[in-house]
Scaffold this active site. Structure first.
Site, PDB file in Angstrom:
ATOM      1  N   ASP A 181     -14.925  16.330  34.011  1.00 28.88           N
ATOM      2  CA  ASP A 181     -15.696  15.085  33.913  1.00 28.88           C
ATOM      3  C   ASP A 181     -15.303  14.186  35.079  1.00 28.88           C
ATOM      4  OD1 ASP A 181     -17.078  13.433  31.173  1.00 28.88           O
ATOM      5  OD2 ASP A 181     -16.691  12.424  33.086  1.00 28.88           O
ATOM      6  N   LEU A 190     -18.881   3.606  24.131  1.00 28.23           N
ATOM      7  CA  LEU A 190     -18.003   3.555  22.947  1.00 28.23           C
ATOM      8  C   LEU A 190     -18.758   3.601  21.630  1.00 28.23           C
ATOM      9  CD1 LEU A 190     -15.354   0.986  24.225  1.00 28.23           C
ATOM     10  CD2 LEU A 190     -15.267   3.485  24.288  1.00 28.23           C
ATOM     11  N   CYS A 308     -35.863  10.321  33.165  1.00 27.97           N
ATOM     12  CA  CYS A 308     -34.427  10.229  33.326  1.00 27.97           C
ATOM     13  C   CYS A 308     -33.894   8.880  32.898  1.00 27.97           C
ATOM     14  CB  CYS A 308     -34.034  10.499  34.761  1.00 27.97           C
ATOM     15  SG  CYS A 308     -34.312  12.216  35.185  1.00 27.97           S
TER      16      CYS A 308
END
Ligand code: ZN
Length: 391
Positions: A181, A190, A308
């Site tokens: 990543d 989060l 997108c």
């Protein structure tokens, strides 16, 4: 009232016994009996007869069926000196086992006669405690847990799908987890990316996930790749040796790259994707089922590719799909169950309905077919400008 000695003598008249030499002959024969060690864990850990299965006397009744499903097949039962195994043989006869003998003199005589023994690979007491709920499942057990501790799983992405995968695979005791990543933790992550937290804002996701995993389970070695998967680095990353790859990315370029690499390296990929309330999971296992290109030989032209714009997703959905992926990855690592090979599992979170579609391998597939036309990596033009999104 009968004493222990009386009882033992009585039982010995009711069962069949063999000595170590005869047991050795039986074990060398073509119709090899199943050897059952009924001693306690610490005795087993100090050595046993090769090929024996361990079913401690206290668990004999409850566990023997999974160890010896065929009641007509021959069994040799042994303990340290032949007393506990005599009682065990009697119990097995009462349970319907037709062909049971007890090893007279037990492991002690076997060893004294100079016959082979072996030291088992075992979990230490801390690991036995940590993984006790796995040890209680016959399909996993100690051998399975040792397998997990030796298995190596690569996670592509430490986002919405990568988070639950990393947490559950780490908790399960997968010995080595790789995380690819190149993104940093952002506040908008989060809502679903539970490997990260508010205190990690701005940190590399790979490093943040690594810290979370190490806090959860110090048995896991975490290898981070703070880079974006590309034609240049994919062979190097896969060469580090992985049993299973979990795909937590959500862009075409990476998906095709990973597909071609996994076919050429022979590594199964657990695929997952999420969008709004819909999720999908399948396993692409080279040579056993279809690959991604069997279904979609080429990416769609850029103008037809899905928008997108940041896709919305219900926060819990990657959690559900990611844990389904972790389930598949654990099954593949353990070699148990029926992985989703050639099966696409679809989830509609709004109606709480699952459905399944069969996927077939294409003999004309450009990568895994009989006459492949794609033999080197293709870097597809990015559909979306900027960074790929990790669901
Ligand atoms: Zn294919």
């Amino acid at each position: 009232m009968a004493s222990y000695r009386d009882l033992l003598q009585q039982v010995k008249t009711e069962i069949d016994e063999v000595d170590a030499a005869r047991a050795q002959e039986l074990l060398a024969a073509e119709s090899r009996p199943l050897l059952v060690d009924v001693r306690e864990q610490d005795e087993w850990s100090e050595g046993h007869i090769p090929g024996a299965v361990h079913v401690p006397r206290g668990f004999l009744e409850s566990r023997i069926e999974s160890a010896a499903p065929d009641r007509a097949a021959p069994l040799i039962v042994y303990c340290a000196a032949g007393a506990r195994s005599a009682f065990a043989a009697k119990t097995l006869e009462e349970l319907g086992y037709e062909n049971v003998v007890s090893l007279a003199g037990g492991y002690t005589d076997w060893k004294r006669s100079g016959f082979p023994t072996e030291l088992p690979r075992t979990l230490d007491s801390a690991k036995r405690k940590r993984y006790s709920r796995h040890l209680l499942i016959p399909e996993v057990g100690e051998a399975g847990q040792l397998k997990l501790l030796e298995s190596r799983i690569l996670l592509i992405g430490a986002g919405g799908l990568g988070s639950p995968n990393s947490l559950y695979l780490a908790a399960a005791g997968v010995g080595r987890l790789g995380i690819v990543d190149d993104d940093r933790v952002d506040e908008s992550n989060l809502q679903r990316q539970i490997a990260h937290s508010t205190t990690k804002l701005g940190e590399w996701k790979a490093e943040s996930a690594k810290q979370t995993i190490e806090g959860l389970n110090p048995d896991v070695e975490v290898i981070t790749y703070r880079e974006r998967l590309s034609a240049e680095n994919i062979d190097r990353i896969l060469a580090d040796g992985w049993d299973v790859i979990v795909d937590g990315t959500d862009n075409f370029a990476t998906r095709y790259l990973l597909n071609d690499a996994s076919v050429w390296h022979g590594i199964p990929v657990v695929h997952g994707s999420v969008y709004r309330f819909e999720g999908q999971v399948t396993v692409f296992k080279p040579n056993e089922g279809p690959c991604y290109r069997c279904l979609f030989p080429q990416p769609p032209p850029a103008e037809l590719a899905p928008s997108c714009a940041e896709g919305g997703v219900l926060g819990v959905l990657p959690g559900i799909v990611g844990t389904l992926q972790a389930n598949e990855a654990l099954k593949l690592a353990l070699g148990i169950g029926e992985p989703l090979v050639g099966r696409l599992l679809l989830l509609d979170a709004l109606s709480a309905e699952f459905s399944e579609v069969s996927l077939r391998r294409d003999p004309d597939c450009p990568v895994c077919g009989e006459h492949p036309t794609i033999t080197e990596y293709i870097d597809y033009v990015e559909f979306c400008q900027g960074r790929p999104t990790h669901a």
